[in-house]
Design an enzyme around this catalytic site. Structure first.
Site, short mmCIF file in Angstrom:
data_model
loop_
_atom_site.label_atom_id
_atom_site.label_comp_id
_atom_site.label_asym_id
_atom_site.label_seq_id
_atom_site.Cartn_x
_atom_site.Cartn_y
_atom_site.Cartn_z
N ASP A 147 43.31 54.49 23.12
CA ASP A 147 43.15 55.06 21.78
C ASP A 147 42.62 54.00 20.82
O ASP A 147 41.80 53.16 21.24
CB ASP A 147 44.51 55.60 21.31
CG ASP A 147 44.39 56.83 20.43
OD1 ASP A 147 43.92 56.70 19.29
OD2 ASP A 147 44.77 57.92 20.88
N HIS A 206 45.64 56.30 14.59
CA HIS A 206 45.78 57.38 15.55
C HIS A 206 46.60 56.97 16.78
O HIS A 206 47.49 57.70 17.24
CB HIS A 206 44.37 57.83 15.96
CG HIS A 206 44.28 59.08 16.73
ND1 HIS A 206 44.34 59.10 18.12
CD2 HIS A 206 44.08 60.37 16.36
CE1 HIS A 206 44.19 60.34 18.54
NE2 HIS A 206 44.02 61.14 17.50
N SER A 395 45.10 66.05 20.06
CA SER A 395 45.52 64.65 20.21
C SER A 395 47.03 64.51 20.12
O SER A 395 47.60 63.56 20.67
CB SER A 395 44.89 63.79 19.11
OG SER A 395 43.54 63.53 19.38
#
Length: 452
Positions: A147, A206, A395
Site C-alpha cells: 500500500d 491509506h 480498500s
C-alpha cells in the site's frame, strides 16, 4: 466391534477439537477446570439407557435421553479423559461421549472505540467476528500490506514488522532515494494540476488505515480493535505521489511472499497473507500474474480489493488476476455498496461501508458512523498526530478478509486454494441487494473458524 473402534476414534477426534469451546479470553471470571471432570453420554436406543456404566457416577439425566456422568477419578488431564471416553464409547449401548465443558460469554475487546466498529459485529452488514475471537487471534501469521506504507501509531506499533519501500521513482517516493528498507508513508498528497487532477488532494494515510483493520492491537484499552489482533503486519510501500507502478507492485508481491528480488535483501518474515487494496483499469498484467502465481506457489494467500467504479471487476487489475481472493464491498444495511465493483470474478463480499454527506442527493446520505473505522494520521500532507477515521471502499473490505485469513491460518495450515474455498463455503447471503454479482456472499468469521 468395528463400530466401537470407529466410535472411539471419533471420540478421540472430538476431544482434540473440544478446545474450540474454550474461549481464548473471557468477559467473565468463571473458573475453567484444569482437567475434564464431567461428560455427556448418549445411548443408541431407549433400552440401552438402563445399562450401568463402569468408571463413572451418574450426575443427572438430560432432556432427550442423555446422561451426565463424572469419573470416579476426579480432575483428569486430557490424556486421562481421552482414555475414559474411549472406555465409555466401547460399552454396550453407548452411541456417543463428549466432555461437558465450561464455556463463558463471548469475548468483547475493551478498546474504547470498538462499539463504533459495526463492521465486525452487527448482524446485518457485519462479518460476525466476535465468535471467531473465542478461539482465534492470528498468532504466528504475518500479513503483508502492499500500500502507501505506514506511519507510526500506538495502536499498531506492537504488531508492525520491518518492511520495505519498493517505490523506485524518487519523486513519487518523496524520500529522495527510491527503494530502501524504510516503509514509512511520506504522504501521497498532490497540488492542483498534478497527477492529472484539477483539484489538490491531501495525504490519505491509506496503508495505515488498512493495517489497522487487519491487525490493530486489541484489548489494550486504546482506540480500535483489529480483525487478527495477534497477527503481524509487514508494511510494503508501493504507492506514493500520483500512485504506483506495476513493476514495483509486482516486486513487492514477490518479496512479501519470500521470493527473491534483484538488489533487495531476502525478506526475513515471509507473509502467509498479502493484502492489496489498490488497482486500476485494464487487463491483468503479466507481471502481476507471474508475481501472484509465485506467491501462491510459496503458500501465500493473495487478497485484492475489487475496486470502486461500480463496474464489472473483469476490467480492473489486479482484482481480475487469477489465484486471488477478490473482495467486493457491502454497506451497513447489507447491500452491495454503491461504489463497489461486481461481477463473476468476485469471490466474497465484506464490509466496506458508505459515507456520504449533506451535498449528496436526498436518499443517498449516510453518516460517518456508516464507514469503516480504523487507525489514521491527522496530517494534511506530512504526518502529524495519530488519529482514527472512517473510510469507505473495497480498500476497507479487503483487509477484513485478509484478517480473517490470518485467523484461519493461525488455527491450522491451509494452502491458498483451501483458504479461498473455506471462506466461500461459510459465507452468509447478503441481506440486502446486489446487482451484478457479489460472489459467494458476506464473509462470516465465526462460521469460518468453527468449520476448521
Amino acid at each position: 466391534m468395528m463400530k466401537n473402534r470407529h466410535r472411539a476414534a471419533m471420540i478421540s477426534a472430538c476431544l482434540a477439537a473440544s478446545g474450540l469451546a474454550m474461549p481464548a479470553f473471557s468477559a467473565s471470571a468463571a473458573p475453567v477446570p484444569s482437567g475434564y471432570d464431567q461428560f455427556i453420554v448418549t445411548f443408541s436406543d431407549a433400552a440401552a439407557r438402563g445399562v450401568t456404566l463402569s468408571g463413572v457416577t451418574t450426575v443427572r439425566e438430560m432432556a432427550g435421553g442423555g446422561l451426565v456422568v463424572r469419573p470416579a477419578a476426579r480432575g483428569l488431564d486430557r490424556a486421562g479423559a481421552q482414555r475414559l471416553m474411549g472406555q465409555l464409547a466401547r460399552q454396550a449401548g453407548v452411541a456417543s461421549v463428549e466432555p461437558d465443558l465450561i464455556v463463558t460469554a463471548q469475548a468483547v475487546p475493551n478498546d474504547p472505540r470498538y462499539p463504533e466498529q459495526w463492521h465486525y459485529f452487527e448482524p446485518t452488514g457485519g462479518m460476525n467476528l466476535p465468535g471467531a475471537w473465542d478461539t482465534a487471534d492470528g498468532t504466528g501469521v504475518t500479513v503483508a500490506v502492499i500500500d502507501t506504507g505506514i506511519v507510526e501509531h500506538s495502536d499498531l506499533a506492537a504488531n508492525v514488522l520491518p518492511g520495505y519501500d519498493f517505490i523506485s521513482d524518487a519523486a513519487s517516493a518523496r524520500d529522495g532515494d527510491g527503494r530502501d528498507a524504510d516503509p514509512t508513508d511520506e504522504g501521497d498528497w498532490y497540488a492542483a494540476g498534478e497527477c492529472g487532477q484539477v483539484n489538490p488532494s491531501n495525504s490519505s494515510w491509506h496503508g495505515t488505515h488498512v493495517a489497522g483493520t487487519v491487525a490493530a492491537v486489541s484489548n489494550n484499552g486504546v482506540g480500535v480493535a483489529g480483525v487478527a489482533s495477534k497477527a503481524k503486519i509487514l508494511p510494503l510501500r508501493v504507492l506514493g505521489k500520483c500512485g504506483g507502478r506495476t513493476s514495483d507492485i509486482a516486486d513487492a508481491i514477490t518479496w512479501a511472499s519470500g521470493g527473491r528480488v534483484p538488489r533487495v535483501d531476502v525478506n526475513p518474515n515471509p507473509a502467509k497473507v498479502i493484502n492489496m487494496s489498490l488497482g486500476g483499469s485494464g487487463r491483468c498484467a503479466q507481471a502481476y500474474q507471474r508475481a501472484i502465481n509465485g506467491a501462491v506457489s510459496r503458500g501465500t494467500t493473495v487478497v485484492v480489493a475489487a475496486g470502486n467504479s461500480n463496474a464489472d471487476v473483469a476490467n480492473f487489475t489486479p482484482a481480475n488476476c487469477s489465484n486471488t481472493v477478490t473482495v467486493a464491498s457491502n454497506d451497513r444495511q447489507g447491500n452491495r455498496a454503491f461504489y463497489s465493483n461486481f461481477g463473476a470474478l468476485i469471490d466474497v463480499t465484506a464490509p466496506g461501508g458508505e459515507v456520504r454527506n449533506e451535498t449528496d442527493p436526498p436518499g443517498t446520505r449516510t453518516k460517518p458512523q456508516d464507514g469503516v473505522l480504523s487507525t489514521l494520521n491527522a496530517g494534511a500532507t506530512v504526518a502529524a498526530a495519530e488519529s482514527y477515521q472512517t473510510y469507505m471502499g473495497t480498500s476497507m473490505a479487503a483487509p477484513h478478509v485478509a484478517g480473517l485469513a490470518a485467523l484461519m491460518l493461525g488455527e491450522t495450515s491451509l494452502a491458498p486454494a483451501q483458504v479461498e474455498s473455506t471462506l466461500k463455503a461459510h459465507v452468509r447471503p447478503l441481506p440486502g441487494t446486489c446487482t451484478g454479482g457479489c460472489g459467494a456472499g458476506i464473509v462470516d468469521a465465526t462460521a469460518t473458524i468453527a468449520a476448521l
